[in-house]
Design an enzyme around this catalytic site. Structure first.
Site, short mmCIF file in Angstrom:
data_model
loop_
_atom_site.label_atom_id
_atom_site.label_comp_id
_atom_site.label_asym_id
_atom_site.label_seq_id
_atom_site.Cartn_x
_atom_site.Cartn_y
_atom_site.Cartn_z
N TYR A 83 8.33 5.37 -2.37
CA TYR A 83 7.59 6.58 -4.09
C TYR A 83 6.75 8.04 -3.38
O TYR A 83 7.19 8.03 -1.71
CB TYR A 83 5.81 5.78 -4.44
CG TYR A 83 4.66 6.01 -3.45
CD1 TYR A 83 4.22 6.93 -3.55
CD2 TYR A 83 4.63 4.48 -2.96
CE1 TYR A 83 2.64 7.38 -3.19
CE2 TYR A 83 3.12 4.55 -2.94
CZ TYR A 83 2.36 6.29 -2.28
OH TYR A 83 1.11 5.71 -1.60
N ASP A 134 -4.42 7.36 3.32
CA ASP A 134 -4.88 6.00 3.12
C ASP A 134 -6.26 5.20 3.75
O ASP A 134 -6.43 4.61 3.26
CB ASP A 134 -3.80 4.88 2.93
CG ASP A 134 -2.68 4.66 0.98
OD1 ASP A 134 -3.17 6.31 0.72
OD2 ASP A 134 -1.78 3.92 0.90
N ASN A 184 -3.44 -1.62 2.10
CA ASN A 184 -4.29 -0.66 2.28
C ASN A 184 -5.74 -1.44 2.30
O ASN A 184 -6.84 -1.18 3.69
CB ASN A 184 -4.71 0.39 1.50
CG ASN A 184 -3.63 1.12 1.66
OD1 ASN A 184 -2.84 0.96 2.34
ND2 ASN A 184 -3.73 2.04 0.29
N ALA A 198 -9.12 6.04 -2.11
CA ALA A 198 -10.88 5.40 -1.78
C ALA A 198 -10.99 4.19 -2.52
O ALA A 198 -11.73 3.57 -2.65
CB ALA A 198 -11.04 6.32 -2.60
N ALA A 222 -1.53 -1.20 -2.36
CA ALA A 222 -3.60 -1.71 -2.43
C ALA A 222 -3.97 -2.79 -1.85
O ALA A 222 -4.59 -2.71 -0.97
CB ALA A 222 -3.42 -2.03 -4.12
N TYR A 232 7.41 6.34 -8.95
CA TYR A 232 8.33 5.54 -7.81
C TYR A 232 9.82 5.02 -8.36
O TYR A 232 10.29 5.03 -8.81
CB TYR A 232 7.42 4.40 -8.78
CG TYR A 232 6.38 4.09 -8.28
CD1 TYR A 232 5.32 3.78 -6.83
CD2 TYR A 232 5.24 4.88 -9.29
CE1 TYR A 232 4.06 3.80 -6.91
CE2 TYR A 232 3.25 5.36 -8.45
CZ TYR A 232 3.23 4.27 -8.05
OH TYR A 232 2.01 4.51 -7.86
N ASP A 275 -9.13 1.77 -3.02
CA ASP A 275 -9.03 0.32 -2.14
C ASP A 275 -9.91 0.12 -0.75
O ASP A 275 -10.82 -1.26 -0.35
CB ASP A 275 -7.54 0.63 -1.16
CG ASP A 275 -6.48 0.54 -2.59
OD1 ASP A 275 -6.77 -0.32 -2.72
OD2 ASP A 275 -5.50 1.32 -2.11
N ALA A 311 -17.26 8.87 -9.50
CA ALA A 311 -18.00 9.88 -8.28
C ALA A 311 -19.85 9.88 -8.92
O ALA A 311 -20.18 10.09 -8.16
CB ALA A 311 -17.20 11.11 -8.04
#
Length: 445
Positions: free
Chosen positions: A160, A373, A108, A335, A105, A183, A337, A307
Site C-alpha cells: 500500500y 507503526d 504490529n 496507535a 495490524a 491498497y 495496534d 482520544a
C-alpha cells in the site's frame, strides 16, 4: 524463518507463564531474507542467528539469554504489507520519491508485544519477492518469531501507498492533516491463508504452545479462505489460551464483501477490542453498553473512544473507564495496534483492569508521538509509576516526542526501552507473575 510453500490454498482459563528458548528456522538459505543495506545491526544479528539455527536445528530449542522462546506466549495471525511512504506532502502525482517500510495490524501487535517483554510470533504468507523478504526481515528484527510465515511462489506480497495532504495548492491535494492509504492487496499471498494452516507443522507448533491468540477483522475481508481460517481458529477452544479479536474496521475492504460475517466472529472471542467509531460504522452504535449487549459472549469487551476514554466491560456488568493521556500527536498510524499490545501485555502479566487500560493508553501515546507503526515505551520504573499514579496525576500527565511530563516523575523522561525479553518485575504489579489476576474479565467462558 519463512519456508517455501508451493501449494497454496486460494471468560477464558488462566494464562500460563511464558517459556524460554529461541525460534526454529526452516527452509533453504535461498528462502531466508538477506540483510538489507539499510538494516540495523539488530536485524543482521537476528538473521545470523536464524542462519545458524538452519544448519544446527538443535540450536533452535536451546535457551540462550536474549533469544526468543521456542514456544512464544502470543501468536498473531494476519496479513502485513510493504508500505511506500512519500518523501513530501501533496498528491501522489507530484511525489518524486518514496521510502520503503512495512506495516500490518497483526505484525504490529506482535512487535509491540515483544518490545513489552511478551514473547510473540506472527503467522502469515508473503510473496517470493523483495517486499516479502523485507517484510519478514523487519518483523523478525523486532524480536518476533516468523518461523511459520510461508513464502508463496505464485502470489505477490501485498502493498500500500500512503498519500499525505499538504498545502501545495494542487487540485488533488488532500489538505493539511489528512492522509489516504491506497491498497494493492487483491490476490496477495496472505489472501490465500486458509484452514490448511492448521495442518502446517510450523503453525501447529506455535498455536499449540500459545497462551494468547490475536486476530482481527481485516483477515475476514481478504478472501473466503481467510474467513474460513478465522472461523476455524475461533472454534478451536483450548484450555489456558485467550483469544483476542480486534475489529479493525476497514470500510474499503468490505465494498465487495458482506460485513454480516463479522458479528459471529467478534462474539466468539474471549476478548473483543473495537473503537466506538468503528462500532458506529459497522453496527450502528458506538455506545459501550450497547456494544456489550450486542456481543454477550466475550469475557471482556473493550471500547476505545478515540482520544477521550476507553471502557472495559465485563460479562457480569462491571465496567472500568480510564481517560486517555494528553498527547502531542506526530502521526496516528499504529496507535490502535499499540493500544491492543499494551492491554494484552498487561493482561498476560495479571495486572488489574485499570492498569491494563493504562498500559494500553501509554503504549498508544508513545506510538502517536513517533513516525511509523512502532514506538518504544519509557524505562520500566517510569511505566510502573504511571500505572500506579492517582487519577489526578494520571490526568495531569503529558506526552510528546520530547518526552513525558507527569507529577509522578521527577523530570521529563524521554522514550526508551521498557522491558527486556526475559521475565522481570511487573509494572505496577510488584514481583513477576504472568498469570492473569482473578477477575471476571478472565473468568471461564
Amino acid at each position: 524463518m519463512p519456508r517455501q510453500d508451493a501449494a497454496a490454498s486460494s471468560g477464558t482459563p488462566p494464562l500460563d507463564s511464558p517459556t524460554a528458548g529461541s525460534p526454529a528456522a526452516r527452509g533453504t538459505a535461498a528462502n531466508r531474507p538477506k540483510a538489507d543495506r539499510a538494516a540495523t545491526d539488530r536485524a543482521r544479528a537476528d538473521r545470523a542467528r536464524a542462519d545458524r539455527a538452519a544448519t544446527d536445528p538443535a540450536a533452535a530449542d536451546r535457551a540462550t539469554p536474549g533469544q526468543r522462546p521456542a514456544t512464544p506466549t502470543a501468536v498473531c495471525v494476519g496479513e502485513s504489507m510493504a508500505v511506500l511512504l512519500p518523501d513530501r506532502p501533496g498528491p501522489l502525482e507530484e511525489v518524486e520519491n518514496f521510502h520503503l517500510s512495512v506495516g500490518g495490524a497483526e505484525s504490529n501487535v506482535a512487535g509491540a508485544l515483544a518490545a513489552l517483554g511478551v514473547s510473540s510470533a506472527w503467522i502469515s504468507r508473503v510473496g517470493d519477492d523483495g517486499f516479502g523478504r523485507r517484510l519478514v526481515g523487519e518483523v523478525a528484527a523486532r524480536g518476533v518469531d516468523v518461523s511459520a510465515v510461508a513464502v508463496d511462489p505464485h502470489r505477490p506480497t501485498g502493498l500500500y501507498l500512503k498519500e499525505v495532504g499538504g498545502s501545495t495548492g494542487a487540485r488533488h491535494d488532500l489538505g493539511p492533516g489528512r492522509s489516504r492509504l491506497h491498497y494493492h492487496r487483491r490476490g496477495s499471498a496472505a489472501s490465500a491463508l486458509s484452514p490448511a494452516l492448521l495442518e502446517d507443522p510450523a503453525a501447529v507448533r506455535l498455536l499449540a504452545g500459545a497462551r494468547l491468540l490475536h486476530l482481527s477483522g481485516i483477515t475476514a475481508a481478504l478472501s473466503d479462505d481467510c474467513l474460513a481460517l478465522l472461523r476455524a481458529l475461533l472454534a478451536e477452544r483450548r484450555p489456558g489460551r485467550l483469544t483476542s479479536f480486534d475489529l479493525n474496521w476497514r470500510p474499503a475492504l468490505w465494498l465487495d464483501r458482506d460485513p454480516a460475517v463479522l458479528p459471529p466472529l467478534l462474539d466468539a472471542a474471549d476478548l473483543l477490542l473495537l473503537g466506538a467509531d468503528e462500532g458506529e460504522a459497522a453496527f450502528g452504535t458506538g455506545d459501550p453498553s450497547a456494544l456489550r449487549r450486542r456481543f454477550p459472549s466475550p469475557a471482556t469487551v473493550v471500547v476505545k473512544d478515540a482520544a477521550r476514554t476507553v471502557t472495559a466491560l465485563e460479562r457480569d456488568g462491571t465496567a472500568v473507564t480510564e481517560p486517555a493521556l494528553a498527547v502531542e500527536v506526530v502521526e496516528a498510524t499504529g496507535a490502535g495496534d499499540a493500544f491492543a499490545a499494551g492491554y494484552l501485555a498487561a493482561t498476560v502479566r495479571g495486572l488489574d483492569q485499570r492498569r491494563r487500560l493504562r498500559l494500553g493508553h501509554l503504549s498508544a501515546a508513545c506510538a502517536l508521538t513517533a513516525h511509523g507503526d512502532q514506538a518504544e515505551l519509557p524505562p520500566e520504573p517510569v511505566v510502573a509509576a504511571l500505572l500506579d499514579a492517582s487519577p489526578r496525576d494520571w490526568a495531569a500527565t503529558r506526552i510528546s516526542a520530547d518526552g513525558i511530563v507527569s507529577p509522578v516523575l521527577p523530570a521529563a523522561v524521554p522514550p526508551g526501552p521498557v522491558l527486556s525479553a526475559t521475565a522481570g518485575p511487573v509494572p505496577g504489579g510488584g514481583a513477576s507473575d504472568p498469570r492473569p489476576a482473578a477477575s471476571p474479565a478472565l473468568g471461564a467462558r
